[in-house]
Design a protein around this motif. Structure first.
Motif, PDB file in Angstrom:
ATOM      1  N   ARG A  57       1.013  -1.440  -0.063  1.00 18.57           N
ATOM      2  CA  ARG A  57       0.162  -0.135   0.194  1.00 18.57           C
ATOM      3  C   ARG A  57       0.684   1.296  -0.634  1.00 18.57           C
ATOM      4  N   ILE A  58       1.812   1.160   1.038  1.00 23.22           N
ATOM      5  CA  ILE A  58       3.130   2.104   0.642  1.00 23.22           C
ATOM      6  C   ILE A  58       3.486   3.125  -0.592  1.00 23.22           C
ATOM      7  N   ALA A  59       3.988   1.852  -1.002  1.00 23.24           N
ATOM      8  CA  ALA A  59       4.511   1.367  -2.254  1.00 23.24           C
ATOM      9  C   ALA A  59       3.445   1.921  -3.643  1.00 23.24           C
ATOM     10  N   VAL A  60       2.831   1.822  -3.417  1.00 23.56           N
ATOM     11  CA  VAL A  60       1.569   2.113  -4.338  1.00 23.56           C
ATOM     12  C   VAL A  60       1.368   3.844  -4.380  1.00 23.56           C
ATOM     13  N   SER A  61       1.375   4.365  -2.931  1.00 20.67           N
ATOM     14  CA  SER A  61       0.829   5.462  -2.877  1.00 20.67           C
ATOM     15  C   SER A  61       2.386   6.374  -3.167  1.00 20.67           C
ATOM     16  N   GLU A  62       3.246   5.939  -2.913  1.00 22.95           N
ATOM     17  CA  GLU A  62       4.667   6.453  -3.275  1.00 22.95           C
ATOM     18  C   GLU A  62       4.003   6.713  -5.108  1.00 22.95           C
ATOM     19  N   ALA A  63       4.470   5.486  -6.000  1.00 26.81           N
ATOM     20  CA  ALA A  63       3.878   5.640  -7.196  1.00 26.81           C
ATOM     21  C   ALA A  63       3.196   6.218  -7.947  1.00 26.81           C
ATOM     22  N   ALA A  64       1.728   6.376  -7.195  1.00 27.88           N
ATOM     23  CA  ALA A  64       0.595   7.184  -7.711  1.00 27.88           C
ATOM     24  C   ALA A  64       0.604   8.247  -7.399  1.00 27.88           C
ATOM     25  N   GLU A 105      16.675  10.098  -6.590  1.00 22.57           N
ATOM     26  CA  GLU A 105      17.374  11.376  -5.535  1.00 22.57           C
ATOM     27  C   GLU A 105      16.162  10.908  -4.503  1.00 22.57           C
ATOM     28  N   SER A 106      14.920  10.635  -5.367  1.00 26.72           N
ATOM     29  CA  SER A 106      13.725  11.847  -4.245  1.00 26.72           C
ATOM     30  C   SER A 106      13.373  10.378  -3.114  1.00 26.72           C
ATOM     31  N   PHE A 107      12.987  11.349  -2.145  1.00 19.99           N
ATOM     32  CA  PHE A 107      12.238  10.153  -0.885  1.00 19.99           C
ATOM     33  C   PHE A 107      11.678   9.086  -1.549  1.00 19.99           C
ATOM     34  N   GLY A 108      10.251   9.768  -2.114  1.00 17.80           N
ATOM     35  CA  GLY A 108       9.311   8.915  -2.974  1.00 17.80           C
ATOM     36  C   GLY A 108      10.189   7.588  -3.381  1.00 17.80           C
ATOM     37  N   TRP A 109      11.196   7.729  -3.986  1.00 21.39           N
ATOM     38  CA  TRP A 109      11.833   6.712  -4.811  1.00 21.39           C
ATOM     39  C   TRP A 109      12.559   5.753  -4.076  1.00 21.39           C
ATOM     40  N   GLN A 110      13.146   6.723  -3.059  1.00 22.02           N
ATOM     41  CA  GLN A 110      13.732   5.736  -2.652  1.00 22.02           C
ATOM     42  C   GLN A 110      13.140   4.568  -1.738  1.00 22.02           C
ATOM     43  N   VAL A 111      12.200   4.956  -1.084  1.00 16.41           N
ATOM     44  CA  VAL A 111      11.204   4.570   0.079  1.00 16.41           C
ATOM     45  C   VAL A 111      10.109   3.365  -1.612  1.00 16.41           C
ATOM     46  N   LEU A 112       9.913   3.412  -2.206  1.00 15.84           N
ATOM     47  CA  LEU A 112       9.386   2.992  -3.561  1.00 15.84           C
ATOM     48  C   LEU A 112      10.333   1.510  -3.699  1.00 15.84           C
ATOM     49  N   ALA A 113      12.051   1.837  -4.120  1.00 20.00           N
ATOM     50  CA  ALA A 113      12.630   1.168  -4.186  1.00 20.00           C
ATOM     51  C   ALA A 113      13.350  -0.436  -3.231  1.00 20.00           C
ATOM     52  N   THR A 114      12.847   0.449  -1.969  1.00 20.27           N
ATOM     53  CA  THR A 114      12.687  -0.132  -0.501  1.00 20.27           C
ATOM     54  C   THR A 114      11.861  -0.946  -0.564  1.00 20.27           C
ATOM     55  N   LEU A 115      10.503  -1.082  -1.003  1.00 19.04           N
ATOM     56  CA  LEU A 115       9.487  -1.953  -0.579  1.00 19.04           C
ATOM     57  C   LEU A 115       8.826  -2.906  -1.595  1.00 19.04           C
ATOM     58  N   ALA A 116       9.530  -2.559  -2.912  1.00 17.52           N
ATOM     59  CA  ALA A 116       9.331  -3.460  -3.973  1.00 17.52           C
ATOM     60  C   ALA A 116      11.115  -3.788  -4.570  1.00 17.52           C
ATOM     61  N   ALA A 117      10.374  -5.374  -5.098  1.00 20.56           N
ATOM     62  CA  ALA A 117      11.440  -6.487  -5.755  1.00 20.56           C
ATOM     63  C   ALA A 117      12.470  -5.526  -6.628  1.00 20.56           C
TER      64      ALA A 117
END
Length: 140
Positions: A57-64, A105-117
């Motif tokens: 849910r967090i990863a999808v929120s960041e992607a959206a 380098e954005s925070f959103g990308w860092q979160v997404l890259a951490t949570l997604a395979a």
């Protein structure tokens, strides 16, 4: 566990192909909760753990949020989900006539890259898309 709630039944069509779900939403943050709710429901169908579902849910929120930042006003978000046993692949795309280059380098990308395979951004004139794949922690 009934046959209809098994990971294989929930992840595949009757022909054995991975199930695909599509959702089209106005490119407006007010609809983000609809996207998160559908995502959680699909992950639950794949028997993801509660922690996996929350991460998704967090990863999808960041992607959206990334796509909404680039999408042209008044357009539609195209959200595609591909369900496989223990894996959910999501693509969120929107029309963007002049999208910015991806900011890895954005925070959103860092979160997404951490949570997604797996995660990727496609930024081309006319379109901005974020793709991510999340796997269940129960899969080997």
């Amino acid at each position: 566990m009934s046959e209809t709630s098994s990971p294989v039944a929930g992840a595949a069509t009757t022909t054995g192909e991975p199930a695909e779900v599509e959702l089209r939403l106005p490119a407006d943050g007010a609809y983000a909760s609809v996207l998160r709710t559908l995502t959680a429901g699909l992950a639950a169908r794949l028997d993801f753990t509660l922690d996996d579902i929350e991460d998704l849910r967090i990863a999808v929120s960041e992607a959206a949020a990334m796509v909404l930042d680039e999408a042209d006003e008044g357009t539609v978000l195209d959200c595609r989900f591909r369900l496989s046993p223990g894996e959910l692949a999501v693509t969120i795309a929107g029309t963007a006539q002049t999208p910015a280059a991806p900011d890895y380098e954005s925070f959103g990308w860092q979160v997404l890259a951490t949570l997604a395979a797996e995660a990727a951004i496609d930024s081309t004139p006319g379109s901005y898309a974020v793709r991510l794949t999340v796997r269940s922690s129960l899969e080997p």
